[in-house]
Write a protein that holds these residues in place. Structure first.
Motif, PDB file in Angstrom:
ATOM      1  N   GLY A  55       0.841  -1.182   0.000  1.00 28.30           N
ATOM      2  CA  GLY A  55       0.000   0.000   0.000  1.00 28.30           C
ATOM      3  C   GLY A  55       0.876   1.232   0.000  1.00 28.30           C
ATOM      4  N   SER A  56       0.263   2.396  -0.005  1.00 28.71           N
ATOM      5  CA  SER A  56       1.048   3.629   0.017  1.00 28.71           C
ATOM      6  C   SER A  56       1.752   3.791   1.360  1.00 28.71           C
ATOM      7  CB  SER A  56       0.134   4.831  -0.245  1.00 28.71           C
ATOM      8  OG  SER A  56      -0.917   4.878   0.720  1.00 28.71           O
ATOM      9  N   ILE A  57       1.196   3.151   2.396  1.00 30.48           N
ATOM     10  CA  ILE A  57       1.827   3.143   3.715  1.00 30.48           C
ATOM     11  C   ILE A  57       2.437   1.762   3.928  1.00 30.48           C
ATOM     12  CG2 ILE A  57       1.466   3.360   6.198  1.00 30.48           C
ATOM     13  CD1 ILE A  57      -0.930   5.158   5.583  1.00 30.48           C
ATOM     14  N   PHE A  58       3.750   1.728   4.143  1.00 28.13           N
ATOM     15  CA  PHE A  58       4.420   0.439   4.282  1.00 28.13           C
ATOM     16  C   PHE A  58       4.130  -0.166   5.651  1.00 28.13           C
ATOM     17  CE2 PHE A  58       7.896  -2.435   5.263  1.00 28.13           C
ATOM     18  CZ  PHE A  58       7.933  -3.201   4.107  1.00 28.13           C
ATOM     19  N   VAL A  59       3.609  -1.383   5.649  1.00 25.93           N
ATOM     20  CA  VAL A  59       3.369  -2.115   6.892  1.00 25.93           C
ATOM     21  C   VAL A  59       4.220  -3.376   6.879  1.00 25.93           C
ATOM     22  CG1 VAL A  59       1.034  -1.233   7.227  1.00 25.93           C
ATOM     23  CG2 VAL A  59       1.381  -3.316   5.876  1.00 25.93           C
ATOM     24  N   HIS A  60       4.248  -4.055   8.004  1.00 22.56           N
ATOM     25  CA  HIS A  60       5.092  -5.236   8.120  1.00 22.56           C
ATOM     26  C   HIS A  60       4.570  -6.388   7.267  1.00 22.56           C
ATOM     27  CE1 HIS A  60       6.459  -2.987  11.629  1.00 22.56           C
ATOM     28  NE2 HIS A  60       7.536  -3.756  11.622  1.00 22.56           N
ATOM     29  N   ASN A  61       5.505  -7.093   6.645  1.00 18.66           N
ATOM     30  CA  ASN A  61       5.189  -8.362   6.009  1.00 18.66           C
ATOM     31  C   ASN A  61       5.879  -9.463   6.808  1.00 18.66           C
ATOM     32  OD1 ASN A  61       7.956  -8.402   5.132  1.00 18.66           O
ATOM     33  ND2 ASN A  61       7.382  -7.176   3.349  1.00 18.66           N
ATOM     34  N   ARG A  62       5.775 -10.696   6.354  1.00 17.36           N
ATOM     35  CA  ARG A  62       6.373 -11.805   7.104  1.00 17.36           C
ATOM     36  C   ARG A  62       7.892 -11.676   7.208  1.00 17.36           C
ATOM     37  NH1 ARG A  62       3.034 -14.727  10.416  1.00 17.36           N
ATOM     38  NH2 ARG A  62       0.996 -14.787   9.435  1.00 17.36           N
ATOM     39  N   LEU A  63       8.518 -11.106   6.185  1.00 14.99           N
ATOM     40  CA  LEU A  63       9.973 -10.996   6.204  1.00 14.99           C
ATOM     41  C   LEU A  63      10.440  -9.952   7.215  1.00 14.99           C
ATOM     42  CD1 LEU A  63      12.426 -11.288   3.326  1.00 14.99           C
ATOM     43  CD2 LEU A  63      12.600  -9.272   4.763  1.00 14.99           C
ATOM     44  N   THR A  64       9.873  -8.746   7.163  1.00 17.06           N
ATOM     45  CA  THR A  64      10.298  -7.719   8.118  1.00 17.06           C
ATOM     46  C   THR A  64       9.962  -8.142   9.546  1.00 17.06           C
ATOM     47  OG1 THR A  64       8.217  -6.534   7.696  1.00 17.06           O
ATOM     48  CG2 THR A  64      10.167  -5.786   6.507  1.00 17.06           C
ATOM     49  N   HIS A  65       8.825  -8.796   9.718  1.00 21.66           N
ATOM     50  CA  HIS A  65       8.467  -9.302  11.044  1.00 21.66           C
ATOM     51  C   HIS A  65       9.506 -10.309  11.532  1.00 21.66           C
ATOM     52  CE1 HIS A  65       6.238 -11.169  14.318  1.00 21.66           C
ATOM     53  NE2 HIS A  65       6.312 -12.332  13.696  1.00 21.66           N
ATOM     54  N   SER A  66       9.897 -11.243  10.667  1.00 24.11           N
ATOM     55  CA  SER A  66      10.859 -12.278  11.060  1.00 24.11           C
ATOM     56  C   SER A  66      12.213 -11.678  11.414  1.00 24.11           C
ATOM     57  CB  SER A  66      11.017 -13.306   9.933  1.00 24.11           C
ATOM     58  OG  SER A  66       9.799 -13.989   9.704  1.00 24.11           O
ATOM     59  N   LEU A  67      12.642 -10.663  10.666  1.00 24.14           N
ATOM     60  CA  LEU A  67      13.920 -10.010  10.960  1.00 24.14           C
ATOM     61  C   LEU A  67      13.881  -9.322  12.321  1.00 24.14           C
ATOM     62  CD1 LEU A  67      14.741  -8.490   7.454  1.00 24.14           C
ATOM     63  CD2 LEU A  67      16.015 -10.307   8.621  1.00 24.14           C
ATOM     64  N   GLU A  68      12.766  -8.673  12.629  1.00 24.13           N
ATOM     65  CA  GLU A  68      12.650  -7.988  13.919  1.00 24.13           C
ATOM     66  C   GLU A  68      12.570  -8.988  15.070  1.00 24.13           C
ATOM     67  OE1 GLU A  68      10.516  -3.927  12.194  1.00 24.13           O
ATOM     68  OE2 GLU A  68       9.308  -5.428  13.229  1.00 24.13           O
ATOM     69  N   VAL A  69      11.850 -10.077  14.859  1.00 22.67           N
ATOM     70  CA  VAL A  69      11.784 -11.122  15.884  1.00 22.67           C
ATOM     71  C   VAL A  69      13.180 -11.697  16.125  1.00 22.67           C
ATOM     72  CG1 VAL A  69      10.861 -13.414  16.443  1.00 22.67           C
ATOM     73  CG2 VAL A  69       9.375 -11.699  15.420  1.00 22.67           C
ATOM     74  N   ALA A  70      13.947 -11.878  15.055  1.00 24.33           N
ATOM     75  CA  ALA A  70      15.303 -12.418  15.187  1.00 24.33           C
ATOM     76  C   ALA A  70      16.196 -11.489  16.002  1.00 24.33           C
ATOM     77  CB  ALA A  70      15.908 -12.651  13.805  1.00 24.33           C
ATOM     78  N   SER A  71      16.010 -10.191  15.832  1.00 28.98           N
ATOM     79  CA  SER A  71      16.797  -9.222  16.600  1.00 28.98           C
ATOM     80  C   SER A  71      16.509  -9.351  18.094  1.00 28.98           C
ATOM     81  CB  SER A  71      16.477  -7.800  16.121  1.00 28.98           C
ATOM     82  OG  SER A  71      17.187  -6.844  16.875  1.00 28.98           O
ATOM     83  N   VAL A  72      15.235  -9.468  18.434  1.00 23.59           N
ATOM     84  CA  VAL A  72      14.849  -9.642  19.837  1.00 23.59           C
ATOM     85  C   VAL A  72      15.315 -11.008  20.347  1.00 23.59           C
ATOM     86  CG1 VAL A  72      12.905  -9.769  21.443  1.00 23.59           C
ATOM     87  CG2 VAL A  72      12.886  -8.093  19.588  1.00 23.59           C
TER      88      VAL A  72
END
Length: 456
Positions: A55-72
């Motif tokens: 969309g015009s506003i970028f929201v999380h997809n499975r990849l960005t979510h997985s990268l952030e979870v990996a950081s935590v």
């Protein structure tokens, strides 16, 4: 009772070299690298997390979510690993101490990267669509499956589970591509270590039976993994194990991230106001050492997105510390396989109540938002339509249409009259569950005639 000394191993599933080595550092990062460079991981960039993409506003997809979870997860692994090594210094070998000090963070990070890799297109509605399709089969197709498949194999289809599919991707499918992961990494993602026939049973009160963790096809992998890591067996007849302790850390990283990130996405999409989100997050810091600092920083900022970024970062740090403390407070119970709550349910009572409030708002205003429901309904139509066409090609292989349909399935997903029907169905599910949202929609349109393919 399980033991920290034996709960890790850098032996790799499917490897000819079955001898463990002393090189703890590097082995688990190899798992991480293999996942990062895999096509299955790349495709997560076009798989729905919660809100429709793009969309015009970028929201999380499975990849960005997985990268952030990996950081935590990496932070959780480091905190807990250092505590395990320090607390058990006299009882652990030098090899084990080095693993917990330096490598546990790599394992948890890798498990987090992989935790959603088995999810089909369109988020959790994709799982529901697959389950519903097989549950509602009727007539000759239903009869064929019931005659050819065992009860557990049928349950794999009717109770299709992304977690079990992730275990299949990381073991069976990765092995076919020459990618061999350690048993430690494989164990770290199995949230529900029980087969499909006996899983999905909340009446037991056990966290391990809420869903299922592996398909019938991967039972032998599970047994090898459990034996190598000396995991605790609860009921061999149900392929039921106690959770590996590392799973709780992967789960905690996911629990922390999705609750906060879903609120952030809802704010950016104007589903929730900043005030609503602030009232959900700011109370976590009441009585904390950094409460005054956070409020001071918030007052100095004018942009609401910056304020929310600060709250998100500080809260992730706070909950990470609380979950690591909860892990160590329940160390003995974890090793005995007796913990039946997630770590985030074992932190202080005040925080649990605040999390419950977030969950209630998320269900009422986010997960049932019109845009989310629309993508879920679309998922049912697309996934159901693809299954109807491709399963039909498997069950009626001699028809002209079936022969053409099978040509659309890439060779890596082996379909053969020489292998059992169950394996052919799993190949179809491997193909469909691995699709991105866009690819699934595009293929559905083409094979149903909604969109006529062109040569251009």
């Amino acid at each position: 009772m399980m033991h920290w000394e034996t709960l890790f191993s850098n032996k790799r599933y499917g490897s000819r070299n079955l001898q463990n080595t002393d090189e703890t550092r590097g082995e688990y990062l190899r798992d991480y690298d293999r996942l990062i460079f895999s096509s299955q991981f790349r495709r997560l960039q076009d798989k729905t997390q919660v809100f429709p993409l793009p969309g015009s506003i970028f929201v999380h997809n499975r990849l960005t979510h997985s990268l952030e979870v990996a950081s935590v997860g990496r932070s959780l692994g480091r905190l807990v690993g250092e505590k395990i090594a320090s607390k058990n210094a006299e009882g652990l070998s030098k090899h084990a101490i080095e693993f917990y000090k330096f490598a546990l963070a790599d394992v948890i990070q890798t498990g987090c990267i992989a935790h959603d890799i088995g999810n089909p297109p369109f988020g959790h509605s994709g799982e529901d669509a697959i389950r519903t399709f097989f549950e509602e089969l009727s007539g000759s197709q239903k009869e064929t499956l019931e005659n050819a498949l065992t009860d557990n194999q049928l349950a794999d289809l009717k109770n299709f589970e992304g977690n079990a599919n992730a275990f299949r991707v990381l073991s069976t499918i990765f092995l076919k591509a020459g990618l061999k992961l350690t048993y430690t990494t494989l164990a770290s993602i199995v949230k529900y270590p029980i087969d499909s026939l006996h899983g999905f049973d909340k009446s037991t009160g056990l966290i391990s039976t809420k869903k299922s963790g592996y398909f019938d096809a991967e039972l032998s992998v599970m047994k090898e993994m459990a034996a190598d890591l000396q995991m605790k067996t609860l009921d061999e007849s149900k392929s039921h194990l106690a959770r590996h302790p590392f799973v709780f850390l992967v789960e905690a990283a996911d629990d922390i991230c999705y609750r906060i990130i879903d609120l952030e996405d809802a704010f950016r999409l104007h589903i929730l106001s900043f005030k609503e989100v602030e009232e959900l997050l700011l109370p976590f810091f009441e009585g904390e050492k950094n409460e005054a600092y956070i409020k001071e920083q918030m007052l100095s900022m004018k942009d609401e997105k910056q304020k929310l970024s600060l709250l998100r970062a500080m809260l992730i740090g706070l909950l990470t510390r609380k979950c690591s403390d909860a892990f160590m407070a329940n160390e003995t119970a974890l090793l005995n396989g007796e913990v039946n709550k997630s770590l985030i349910e074992l932190i202080d009572e005040k925080s649990i109540k605040l999390i419950d409030k977030i969950d209630a708002i998320s269900v009422s205003k986010i997960y049932n938002h019109k845009s989310v429901v629309e993508i879920e309904i679309a998922g049912f139509h697309v996934i159901g339509g693809l299954l109807k066409e491709f399963l039909g090609a498997i069950l009626e292989p001699k028809s002209a249409k079936s022969k053409k349909m099978k040509k659309l399935i890439p060779e890596q997903f082996e379909i053969s009259n020489d292998q059992p029907l169950y394996q052919n169905i799993l190949s179809v599910l491997d193909f469909i569950s691995g699709m991105t949202d866009i690819y699934a929609v595009d293929l559905y349109r083409k094979i149903t005639g909604i969109q006529i393919p062109s040569l251009g």
